[in-house]
Write an enzyme that holds these catalytic residues in place. Sequence first.
Site: not given
Ligand code: SDX
Length: 430
Positions: A364, A306
């Site tokens: 989720d 998140h």
């Molecule tokens: C919702 O914003 C809100 O409040 C949203 C929400 C709401 O109520 O409105 O809470 C609802 O959207 C919840 C999130 C649902 N999405 C997912 O579950 C999809 C999987 N999650 C990721 O795509 C990600 O964690 C996000 C999109 C939720 C957050 O992305 P960020 O903040 O841009 O984080 P990032 O992509 O920069 O990740 C940081 C690091 C990365 O590694 P590095 O490049 O630093 O080495 O963490 C890793 C990412 O690769 N990472 C993950 C991961 N999520 C982040 N690695 C594996 N699996 C994951 N799920």
Amino acid sequence: MTESKAKLSVDGKDIELQVRGGTVGPDVIDIASLYKETGTFTYDPGFTSTASCESKITYIDGEAGVLLHRGYPIDQLAEHGDFLEACYLLLYGELPNKAQKADFDYRVTRHTMIHEQMSRFFTGFRRDAHPMAIMCGVVGALSAFYHDSTDITDPHQRMVASLRMIAKMPTIAAMAYKYHIGQPFVYPKNDLDYASNFLHMCFAVPCEEYVVNPVLARAMDRIFILHADHEQNASTSTVRLAGSSGANPFACIAAGIACLWGPAHGGANEAALNMLSEIGSVDNIPEYIDRAKDHDDPFRLMGFGHRVYKNYDPRAKIMQKTTHEVLAELGIKDDPLLDVAIELERIALTDEYFIEKKLYPNIDFYSGITLKALGFPTTMFTVLFALARTVGWIAQWKEMIEDPHQRIGRPRQLYTGETSRDYIPISSRS
Ligand code: SDX
């Protein structure tokens, strides 16, 4: 609230910027005068360090895993109240007394029907259209049927439009589902509460009586509360930006639905359940954990991570409890998807990669298992998220419209394209 100054030096020019504090949470540096004073912009494409507005509706402490709606913790609202009480709180800022709650319930209940001509709107879609595509289309068309409540300068019309959205989203969502499965639409019933009415519109059929299970209705209502609002997330920011131009509220909500559909946002509940189904068994988990950690592999653990929560999403804990209640009520002893989810969570939370990046289950992760058990197909999961989030979008839109300092949102950019060059006639091009 505190005020202080931040000093900034740009190309040798020193300026002072005002620092403002809120009631709780990080202070902000007001950079509105930065371009005028220094000729430079700030740069923050993912808004990781940017506050887009001032708000009094929802507060999140991502480090502590805290979520407050108008100051009330989400676990207390989910435990003791119902969804329409949470709607009233988000819209008006205070919990309703008995008379206010009864009046609000009455008004919402009597706005649940949609214009009869809208039911013909659905027949324009293919039967196999994704219900979120139908929601985008039908909600966007509401302003064609309810243009009498689109004057955003009129407080009464703003409230009528708000009530209409909250009341009609379950009806539209249920109609999208019924159309998708080829069953006849079921009209709302005024003698049912909000969540029971929705379940009845989704699962009743003309050929027999359908009695809503009160335990499942309570679980559905709690799931709506958990999804109601969440500060300035991507879809809420979309609604605010669309609303800042003066667009009507129905069009703004349709924009929010479109943004929520993405798998990185509200589409994650559908993607998370599809992921658990693809993993299939606890034996396959290690392979998927390795893939999630491999930067060359686009696979991510859906329902994990998140932007704000760097601790357990407080909603996920309540959702997990609701999952067990629903499965128990339905007599589902061992759900293989739940077994995979619980083992996946256990492994991920002990894995150095997830610990170091502070990746925890979000709302989720468990919601899909619960919604599947309630009888919904995965294609309906994000529709249910949109149904519940409508009140948050509307409350945030209303707060923005009622802000006397509100202006159209118009970000700038860092331009890295071609500088000015003369046109070359096609006859001279190689
Ligand atoms: C919702 O914003 C809100 O409040 C949203 C929400 C709401 O109520 O409105 O809470 C609802 O959207 C919840 C999130 C649902 N999405 C997912 O579950 C999809 C999987 N999650 C990721 O795509 C990600 O964690 C996000 C999109 C939720 C957050 O992305 P960020 O903040 O841009 O984080 P990032 O992509 O920069 O990740 C940081 C690091 C990365 O590694 P590095 O490049 O630093 O080495 O963490 C890793 C990412 O690769 N990472 C993950 C991961 N999520 C982040 N690695 C594996 N699996 C994951 N799920």
